[in-house]
Design an enzyme around this catalytic site. Structure first.
Site, PDB file in Angstrom:
ATOM      1  N   THR A  47      53.548  39.173  42.136  1.00 39.05           N
ATOM      2  CA  THR A  47      53.492  39.063  43.593  1.00 39.05           C
ATOM      3  C   THR A  47      53.611  37.618  44.028  1.00 39.05           C
ATOM      4  OG1 THR A  47      52.076  41.010  43.655  1.00 39.05           O
ATOM      5  CG2 THR A  47      52.104  39.641  45.623  1.00 39.05           C
ATOM      6  N   TYR A 135      49.695  40.555  29.915  1.00 42.19           N
ATOM      7  CA  TYR A 135      50.251  41.173  31.120  1.00 42.19           C
ATOM      8  C   TYR A 135      51.294  42.193  30.680  1.00 42.19           C
ATOM      9  CZ  TYR A 135      52.327  41.297  35.857  1.00 42.19           C
ATOM     10  OH  TYR A 135      52.803  41.664  37.094  1.00 42.19           O
ATOM     11  N   LYS A 163      45.926  43.249  31.289  1.00 42.16           N
ATOM     12  CA  LYS A 163      46.262  43.821  32.601  1.00 42.16           C
ATOM     13  C   LYS A 163      47.263  44.940  32.337  1.00 42.16           C
ATOM     14  CE  LYS A 163      48.289  42.304  37.051  1.00 42.16           C
ATOM     15  NZ  LYS A 163      49.562  43.048  37.128  1.00 42.16           N
TER      16      LYS A 163
END
Length: 300
Positions: A47, A135, A163
């Site tokens: 993001t 990630y 994550k």
């Protein structure tokens, strides 16, 4: 308690048409997140469009965010790069500036093998000197971390958390239990995919890595705290109230939607990094209508 827990809010990185980071707007975003008392800030994630920024731009953005956070809120920062040596340098920069951890994806152009990803992550953890969060983001990297690879990496000194993406909400509980069984005690297990995160937190995940929290942290904090205190009904009620937003995330991508939300809520006006184009006027109207359908007071 795990090293990372609770709500990790991922803001955009405001910039102009030429990619120059708007540090005043970034500070405004960070200030909002600190005021909402989020548990950590996920700077320069997907993001935060980290992959579109130079090393110098990333370092400058991190310095501004850390200064605004004032040491009160931990900052996890994206350190992903195509080359291992570049990722090491980004991790070293982040450590020197005072980031709490680095978020590392298996970014690649040539598809990577599990051994290549293992060596990449191990090297960044060892030489970067910064705690690393795995990630797993197959939607952009096209690489998915298998249980075997997660188990190997979780044993590497300095790799402290993961994550995970979410798919079907009904599969989260079994996925979480399976992952808990293969990682060391204290290894933080978290999830992204905002529309499924409520169920992940109710199931006992350590962390919600949230896109929406980067722009509207208050309601996301309420969901996390309700989940943590065992009030699943309240967490689900709040999550369900956000269905109009979740539907837009699925239709247009969360990245495009939060840029519009930042403008509509008069937080900041920012340009998406090209070649990503802004949403059409029709799509923006859908976002306006979705906000109007949300229950009064949900963002306070």
């Amino acid at each position: 308690m795990a090293f990372l827990s609770g709500l990790s809010a991922f803001p955009i990185t405001p910039s102009d048409r030429d990619g120059r980071v708007d540090t005043k707007a970034l500070r405004r975003l960070i200030r909002r997140l600190c005021a909402a008392k989020v548990d950590s800030i996920g700077l320069l994630g997907s993001t935060g469009t980290y992959i579109y920024l130079t090393r110098e731009e990333r370092r400058a953005a991190l310095a501004e965010a850390l200064d605004e956070a004032g040491g009160q809120t931990p900052v996890v920062v994206g350190v992903g790069a195509l080359r291992t040596d570049e990722a090491v340098k980004l991790a070293q920069d982040a450590k020197a500036l005072g980031a709490a951890a680095g978020l590392l994806a298996a970014v690649s152009y040539t598809p990577l093998t599990e051994d290549e990803v293992f060596e990449h992550f191990s090297t960044v953890a060892r030489e970067g000197g910064l705690p690393i969060v795995i990630y797993d983001n197959p939607g952009t990297t096209h690489f998915h971390f298998t249980p075997a690879l997660v188990s190997r990496l979780a044993k590497v000194p300095g790799i402290v958390a993961i994550k995970n993406p979410t798919d079907k909400s009904e599969a989260i509980e079994s996925h979480l239990a399976g992952q808990r069984s293969i990682v060391p005690e204290g290894f933080s297990i978290g999830y992204s995919g905002d529309w499924n995160a409520t169920e992940a937190m109710i199931a006992g995940a350590d962390t919600w890595y949230s896109v929406l929290a980067g722009i509207l942290p208050e309601v996301c904090m309420k969901i996390v705290r309700a989940s943590q205190t065992g009030d699943a009904a309240e967490a689900r009620r709040l999550g369900a109230a956000l269905t109009p937003i979740w539907d837009l995330f699925k239709q247009f991508s969360s990245l495009r939607v939060v840029y519009v939300l930042a403008e509509l809520l008069d937080i900041c006006r920012a340009e998406l990094p090209r070649p990503i184009l802004p949403l059409s006027a029709v799509a923006k109207r859908q976002i306006v209508e979705a906000l109007e359908r949300l229950p009064a007071g949900i963002f306070r």
